[in-house]
Design an enzyme around this catalytic site. Structure first.
Site, PDB file in Angstrom:
ATOM      1  N   ARG A  43     -33.174 -18.130  25.449  1.00 51.99           N
ATOM      2  CA  ARG A  43     -33.534 -19.546  25.385  1.00 51.99           C
ATOM      3  C   ARG A  43     -34.480 -19.921  26.523  1.00 51.99           C
ATOM      4  NH1 ARG A  43     -28.071 -19.814  25.785  1.00 51.99           N
ATOM      5  NH2 ARG A  43     -28.208 -21.109  27.665  1.00 51.99           N
TER       6      ARG A  43
ATOM      7  N   HIS B  60     -21.775 -11.547  28.446  1.00 55.37           N
ATOM      8  CA  HIS B  60     -21.043 -12.175  27.343  1.00 55.37           C
ATOM      9  C   HIS B  60     -21.220 -11.373  26.047  1.00 55.37           C
ATOM     10  CE1 HIS B  60     -20.218 -15.404  30.054  1.00 55.37           C
ATOM     11  NE2 HIS B  60     -21.478 -15.819  30.095  1.00 55.37           N
TER      12      HIS B  60
ATOM     13  N   ASP C 143     -17.809 -15.340  36.623  1.00 59.80           N
ATOM     14  CA  ASP C 143     -18.745 -16.307  36.058  1.00 59.80           C
ATOM     15  C   ASP C 143     -18.632 -17.678  36.717  1.00 59.80           C
ATOM     16  OD1 ASP C 143     -20.520 -17.652  34.480  1.00 59.80           O
ATOM     17  OD2 ASP C 143     -19.667 -17.071  32.566  1.00 59.80           O
TER      18      ASP C 143
ATOM     19  N   HIS D  31     -20.560 -10.700  37.366  1.00 64.31           N
ATOM     20  CA  HIS D  31     -21.267 -11.917  36.952  1.00 64.31           C
ATOM     21  C   HIS D  31     -20.684 -13.127  37.661  1.00 64.31           C
ATOM     22  CE1 HIS D  31     -23.980 -14.225  34.513  1.00 64.31           C
ATOM     23  NE2 HIS D  31     -23.000 -15.001  34.085  1.00 64.31           N
TER      24      HIS D  31
ATOM     25  N   ARG E 191     -22.045 -27.796  29.954  1.00 65.30           N
ATOM     26  CA  ARG E 191     -23.275 -27.436  30.652  1.00 65.30           C
ATOM     27  C   ARG E 191     -23.940 -28.661  31.259  1.00 65.30           C
ATOM     28  NH1 ARG E 191     -28.795 -25.178  27.921  1.00 65.30           N
ATOM     29  NH2 ARG E 191     -28.806 -27.359  27.248  1.00 65.30           N
TER      30      ARG E 191
END
Length: 473
Positions: free
Chosen positions: A226, A286, A337, A62, A100
């Site tokens: 989402r 995750h 990540d 990832h 974010r």
């Protein structure tokens, strides 16, 4: 890159094979980067390079490559007062959500050329620390204003070029990203670069088809529940060519779980499993906040849990229920990540140490058949990462990719260490990088702990950073 792909061979005194450590192993590969033969108990042929300790290269399952350039720039409390999750409010402190928005702000001006420069630098760092393959979860696909590039696969092609230049194996995962939240919320202005629907994602997959080879696979990734509806996820999964990997972020944050419950009446993992046929193609990234029933669902499905401990710690996500997952027979792999670390050793160490803190005991990541934590973690992450990549990696055997690490057997951390304890020392002793040489797809891309094109790639990366940091505010 300057290293070429040629037929080659290596004789190793000790090599980690699928069944465990083997002695006097001759490894031979062809010009396409595939292992032709792996022969234990061999005699050392004259003129063939020799090594003491050899491991299969690790898979990084990832990655968001562009986030490498953001490392270290979000470690100040309360520096984003315009975020709806206001960090200046003591009841709503810094979190994944405030991070974010800072990441969105940083990403809004990155050009395709800068994406390539960042990714190339990142991939050299991953190689130097022991990753020989990476799965790129790629959602920065449009121009800064949200328009489509003349070649819609432009930025994905840049990642492919970066992997080729660095010499790392790649699984490219163009991302489905249509909504800002549950209930098909409209994307915000700072999310327009990510916008895509199933047809657009499949168009990028098709555009990369001619690039597929031993070093490159192409799958797809619904970003999250989402950002994509169940109907879209199902359409993508059913239309993607058979056998290609599918990755999705899921249950990373407690807020996400609450939002999913409010919108659907189910927790995220259960909602996905009820509506999509989870199987071995899937990597559930995750999955931090899953309950006991969901742990069992994932384990039974054959999907891989994609764990990213350094990023999950950096973002305050929480700790994965690893002990329960192991007991249920679950499959896992590791990823870097956001790239606050580029080391598989750090990911695996964080993975085990987080469980020790959670359960207040030692040596959690083991099984009845493997009591050595280092061996269990490395072999488990190899198997899960290989499955998630959809590539012939993770095992040193005939027909697999020639991806391997040569450890620095002269380092003090390995001095006098019995071969059965090597992985324990590699993962849990000290902070020096013990990876000396790296072969990826039949190329020697790292020699004496340096990437073969390290200086030129770093110069371009530094130039990119100077330009990008002008846009930080």
């Amino acid at each position: 890159m300057s290293a070429s792909v040629n037929p080659g061979a290596l004789f190793a005194r000790h090599t980690l094979l699928a069944q465990g450590w083997a002695a006097d192993v001759l490894l031979e590969w062809d010009g396409a980067g595939n292992l032709l033969a792996v022969t234990p108990g061999a005699a050392a042929p004259p003129g063939v390079e020799q090594a003491q300790l050899v491991l299969p290269g690790m898979v990084n399952l990832h990655s968001h490559a562009f986030q490498r350039a953001l490392g270290g720039l979000t470690e100040t409390a309360g520096d984003n007062p315009h975020n709806p999750h206001n960090p200046h409010n003591p009841h709503n402190p810094d979190s994944f959500w405030t991070w974010r928005d800072l990441m969105y702000r940083f990403a809004r001006n990155i050009t395709p050329g800068q994406i390539e420069a960042i990714a190339t630098q990142l991939f050299t760092e991953c190689l130097r620390h022991g990753y020989t393959a990476v799965c790129e979860f790629h959602y920065l696909q449009r121009a800064p204003g949200g328009s489509v590039y003349p070649r819609p696969a432009e930025t994905a092609e840049r990642i492919v070029a970066a992997a080729r230049a660095a010499g790392i194996g790649l699984t490219m995962l163009p991302v489905l990203y249509s909504h800002a939240g549950f209930g098909e919320q409209a994307l915000r202005g700072d999310q327009q670069r990510f916008r895509s629907d199933p047809a657009q994602v499949l168009g990028i997959v098709d555009a990369l088809e001619a690039e597929r080879c031993g070093q490159l696979e192409v799958g797809a990734a619904p970003h999250s529940l989402r950002a994509a509806t169940i109907a879209q996820i199902r359409e993508l999964a059913q239309t993607l060519p058979a056998g290609r990997p599918l990755h999705i972020h899921i249950a990373e944050q407690e807020d996400e779980v609450r939002q999913c419950l409010a919108a659907t009446g189910m927790r995220p993992l259960r909602y996905l499993a009820e509506h999509v046929a989870l199987d071995e193609r899937w990597c559930l990234v995750h999955a931090t906040h899953i309950d006991a029933d969901e742990v069992d669902r994932v384990a039974r499905s054959g999907a891989v849990a994609g764990l990213c401990p350094s990023t999950e710690a950096n973002l305050g996500d929480g700790l994965y229920p690893l002990a329960q997952f192991i007991a249920a027979g679950g499959r896992f792999g590791i990823g870097s990540d956001s790239h606050v670390s580029q080391s598989p050793v750090e990911e695996l160490r964080w993975l085990e140490y987080g469980q020790r803190l959670r359960h207040q005991r030692r040596n959690v990541a083991v099984s009845p058949s493997q009591r050595r934590v280092g061996d269990f973690l490395w072999q488990g992450a190899l198997a899960g990462g290989a499955q998630a990549s959809g590539r012939k990696v993770g095992v040193l055997g005939a027909g697999m990719r020639a991806d391997l690490l040569v450890l620095d057997s002269e380092h003090p951390n390995l001095e006098g260490v019995a071969v059965d304890d090597v992985l324990g020392a590699f993962i849990f002793a000290g902070n020096d990088n013990l990876v000396r040489d790296v072969l990826a797809g039949g190329r020697w891309v790292v020699r004496d702990a340096r990437h073969v094109d390290q200086d030129a790639i770093a110069r371009r990366y530094k130039q990119t950073l100077v330009a990008l940091r002008e846009y930080r505010s």
